[in-house]
Design a protein around this motif. Structure first.
Motif, PDB file in Angstrom:
ATOM      1  N   GLY A   2       0.788  -1.215   0.000  1.00 45.73           N
ATOM      2  CA  GLY A   2       0.000   0.000   0.000  1.00 45.73           C
ATOM      3  C   GLY A   2       0.820   1.264   0.000  1.00 45.73           C
ATOM      4  N   GLU A   3       2.127   1.117  -0.156  1.00 41.04           N
ATOM      5  CA  GLU A   3       2.995   2.301  -0.151  1.00 41.04           C
ATOM      6  C   GLU A   3       2.880   3.025  -1.484  1.00 41.04           C
ATOM      7  OE1 GLU A   3       7.706   3.259   0.423  1.00 41.04           O
ATOM      8  OE2 GLU A   3       6.830   1.563   1.482  1.00 41.04           O
ATOM      9  N   MET A   4       2.662   4.334  -1.413  1.00 47.23           N
ATOM     10  CA  MET A   4       2.529   5.125  -2.633  1.00 47.23           C
ATOM     11  C   MET A   4       3.901   5.496  -3.167  1.00 47.23           C
ATOM     12  SD  MET A   4      -0.687   7.534  -1.783  1.00 47.23           S
ATOM     13  CE  MET A   4      -2.181   6.851  -1.128  1.00 47.23           C
ATOM     14  N   TYR A   5       4.019   5.482  -4.505  1.00 49.57           N
ATOM     15  CA  TYR A   5       5.318   5.817  -5.099  1.00 49.57           C
ATOM     16  C   TYR A   5       5.217   6.895  -6.165  1.00 49.57           C
ATOM     17  CZ  TYR A   5       3.838   2.595  -8.796  1.00 49.57           C
ATOM     18  OH  TYR A   5       3.147   1.968  -9.790  1.00 49.57           O
ATOM     19  N   ALA A   6       4.004   7.349  -6.494  1.00 48.23           N
ATOM     20  CA  ALA A   6       3.837   8.420  -7.476  1.00 48.23           C
ATOM     21  C   ALA A   6       2.561   9.176  -7.171  1.00 48.23           C
ATOM     22  CB  ALA A   6       3.771   7.846  -8.890  1.00 48.23           C
ATOM     23  N   ALA A   7       2.614  10.505  -7.363  1.00 48.26           N
ATOM     24  CA  ALA A   7       1.430  11.340  -7.136  1.00 48.26           C
ATOM     25  C   ALA A   7       1.480  12.532  -8.078  1.00 48.26           C
ATOM     26  CB  ALA A   7       1.378  11.812  -5.685  1.00 48.26           C
ATOM     27  N   ALA A   8       0.337  12.880  -8.635  1.00 45.94           N
ATOM     28  CA  ALA A   8       0.258  14.037  -9.534  1.00 45.94           C
ATOM     29  C   ALA A   8      -0.780  15.006  -8.972  1.00 45.94           C
ATOM     30  CB  ALA A   8      -0.144  13.574 -10.936  1.00 45.94           C
ATOM     31  N   PRO A   9      -0.652  16.279  -9.205  1.00 48.14           N
ATOM     32  CA  PRO A   9       0.358  16.945 -10.028  1.00 48.14           C
ATOM     33  C   PRO A   9       1.715  16.959  -9.337  1.00 48.14           C
ATOM     34  CG  PRO A   9      -1.103  18.576  -9.052  1.00 48.14           C
ATOM     35  CD  PRO A   9      -1.646  17.230  -8.679  1.00 48.14           C
ATOM     36  N   VAL A  10       2.773  16.920 -10.172  1.00 54.29           N
ATOM     37  CA  VAL A  10       4.124  16.831  -9.642  1.00 54.29           C
ATOM     38  C   VAL A  10       4.713  18.192  -9.283  1.00 54.29           C
ATOM     39  CG1 VAL A  10       4.646  14.639 -10.748  1.00 54.29           C
ATOM     40  CG2 VAL A  10       5.133  16.747 -11.962  1.00 54.29           C
ATOM     41  N   ALA A  11       4.227  19.274  -9.891  1.00 55.60           N
ATOM     42  CA  ALA A  11       4.776  20.610  -9.629  1.00 55.60           C
ATOM     43  C   ALA A  11       4.646  20.946  -8.150  1.00 55.60           C
ATOM     44  CB  ALA A  11       4.043  21.657 -10.469  1.00 55.60           C
ATOM     45  N   GLY A  12       5.785  21.251  -7.532  1.00 57.76           N
ATOM     46  CA  GLY A  12       5.793  21.590  -6.115  1.00 57.76           C
ATOM     47  C   GLY A  12       5.348  20.451  -5.218  1.00 57.76           C
ATOM     48  N   GLU A  13       5.382  19.238  -5.752  1.00 60.69           N
ATOM     49  CA  GLU A  13       4.937  18.041  -5.033  1.00 60.69           C
ATOM     50  C   GLU A  13       3.510  18.183  -4.504  1.00 60.69           C
ATOM     51  OE1 GLU A  13       7.792  16.512  -2.257  1.00 60.69           O
ATOM     52  OE2 GLU A  13       9.286  16.249  -3.817  1.00 60.69           O
ATOM     53  N   THR A  99      -3.675  -6.467  -9.943  1.00 59.86           N
ATOM     54  CA  THR A  99      -2.927  -7.571  -9.348  1.00 59.86           C
ATOM     55  C   THR A  99      -1.745  -7.084  -8.513  1.00 59.86           C
ATOM     56  OG1 THR A  99      -3.523  -8.923 -11.238  1.00 59.86           O
ATOM     57  CG2 THR A  99      -1.749  -9.741  -9.873  1.00 59.86           C
ATOM     58  N   THR A 100      -1.028  -6.057  -8.996  1.00 61.52           N
ATOM     59  CA  THR A 100       0.174  -5.608  -8.289  1.00 61.52           C
ATOM     60  C   THR A 100       0.179  -4.128  -7.931  1.00 61.52           C
ATOM     61  OG1 THR A 100       1.349  -5.094 -10.345  1.00 61.52           O
ATOM     62  CG2 THR A 100       1.579  -7.340  -9.483  1.00 61.52           C
ATOM     63  N   GLN A 101      -0.816  -3.373  -8.399  1.00 61.25           N
ATOM     64  CA  GLN A 101      -0.851  -1.922  -8.170  1.00 61.25           C
ATOM     65  C   GLN A 101      -2.204  -1.533  -7.573  1.00 61.25           C
ATOM     66  OE1 GLN A 101       2.096  -0.140  -9.195  1.00 61.25           O
ATOM     67  NE2 GLN A 101       2.675  -2.285  -9.383  1.00 61.25           N
ATOM     68  N   ILE A 102      -2.265  -0.328  -7.005  1.00 59.45           N
ATOM     69  CA  ILE A 102      -3.536   0.217  -6.532  1.00 59.45           C
ATOM     70  C   ILE A 102      -3.671   1.614  -7.137  1.00 59.45           C
ATOM     71  CG2 ILE A 102      -4.965   0.847  -4.566  1.00 59.45           C
ATOM     72  CD1 ILE A 102      -3.116  -0.988  -2.840  1.00 59.45           C
ATOM     73  N   VAL A 103      -4.710   1.800  -7.948  1.00 57.79           N
ATOM     74  CA  VAL A 103      -4.969   3.104  -8.553  1.00 57.79           C
ATOM     75  C   VAL A 103      -5.808   3.917  -7.565  1.00 57.79           C
ATOM     76  CG1 VAL A 103      -6.103   4.318 -10.442  1.00 57.79           C
ATOM     77  CG2 VAL A 103      -4.911   2.154 -10.889  1.00 57.79           C
ATOM     78  N   LEU A 104      -5.367   5.153  -7.314  1.00 54.21           N
ATOM     79  CA  LEU A 104      -6.124   6.092  -6.492  1.00 54.21           C
ATOM     80  C   LEU A 104      -6.378   7.330  -7.336  1.00 54.21           C
ATOM     81  CD1 LEU A 104      -7.262   7.304  -3.837  1.00 54.21           C
ATOM     82  CD2 LEU A 104      -4.929   8.029  -3.304  1.00 54.21           C
ATOM     83  N   ALA A 105      -7.639   7.590  -7.646  1.00 53.88           N
ATOM     84  CA  ALA A 105      -8.012   8.790  -8.390  1.00 53.88           C
ATOM     85  C   ALA A 105      -8.848   9.659  -7.459  1.00 53.88           C
ATOM     86  CB  ALA A 105      -8.801   8.420  -9.641  1.00 53.88           C
ATOM     87  N   MET A 106      -8.624  10.975  -7.532  1.00 51.77           N
ATOM     88  CA  MET A 106      -9.321  11.909  -6.644  1.00 51.77           C
ATOM     89  C   MET A 106     -10.075  12.947  -7.462  1.00 51.77           C
ATOM     90  SD  MET A 106      -6.237  12.535  -3.919  1.00 51.77           S
ATOM     91  CE  MET A 106      -7.215  12.654  -2.421  1.00 51.77           C
ATOM     92  N   PHE A 107     -11.144  13.478  -6.872  1.00 54.07           N
ATOM     93  CA  PHE A 107     -11.839  14.596  -7.506  1.00 54.07           C
ATOM     94  C   PHE A 107     -12.166  15.651  -6.467  1.00 54.07           C
ATOM     95  CE2 PHE A 107     -15.304  11.757  -6.281  1.00 54.07           C
ATOM     96  CZ  PHE A 107     -16.291  12.607  -5.809  1.00 54.07           C
TER      97      PHE A 107
END
Length: 136
Positions: A2-13, A99-107
């Motif tokens: 469950g560890e996150m390794y990418a998040a967008a938007p990337v500008a300024g984290e 199977t190996t990833q978890i997609v998290l989409a936000m609105f």
């Protein structure tokens, strides 16, 4: 894990601020209506939710509590996946484990009228289908 390794938007984290906050204490309502300080680990909340279980102290992302409103089974391509929807006022998330990833989409409805639960789910499922097609 469950560890996150990418998040967008990337500008300024900026993306990381929306999806992650270090362990933090929150007042959680107990069955007897009293409040108790509880340490929230957002990664474990997220992983529990992705497994289809309601986290004991709620689903916390970026320091905000979301309420799981719906868990359904959907077919993406030839693969069955779980889809977890969670909301808070004017905001929400869609979680789709592959199977190996978890997609998290936000609105965030306040950011744009096109950011809503339906579009969020549609986009999350499309990305999950892409990942599944790529072997993830």
């Amino acid at each position: 894990s469950g560890e996150m390794y990418a998040a967008a938007p990337v500008a300024g984290e900026a993306g990381w601020g929306m999806v992650y906050k270090e362990d933090h204490e929150e007042d959680i309502m107990q069955d007897d209506m009293s409040e108790k300080k509880v340490t929230i680990n957002e990664q474990s909340c997220f992983l529990e939710a992705a497994k289809g279980t309601r986290p004991k102290n709620g689903l916390w992302l970026g320091g905000e509590k979301y309420t799981i409103t719906q868990t359904t089974d959907e077919t993406v391509g030839d693969t069955d996946v779980k889809v977890i929807m969670a909301n808070r006022p004017k905001k929400g998330v869609c979680i789709v484990p592959t199977t190996t990833q978890i997609v998290l989409a936000m609105f965030n409805e306040e950011a744009s009228a096109s950011q809503n639960a339906g579009n969020c789910k549609k986009t999350a499922l499309a990305f999950a289908e892409y990942l599944i097609g790529a072997g993830y």
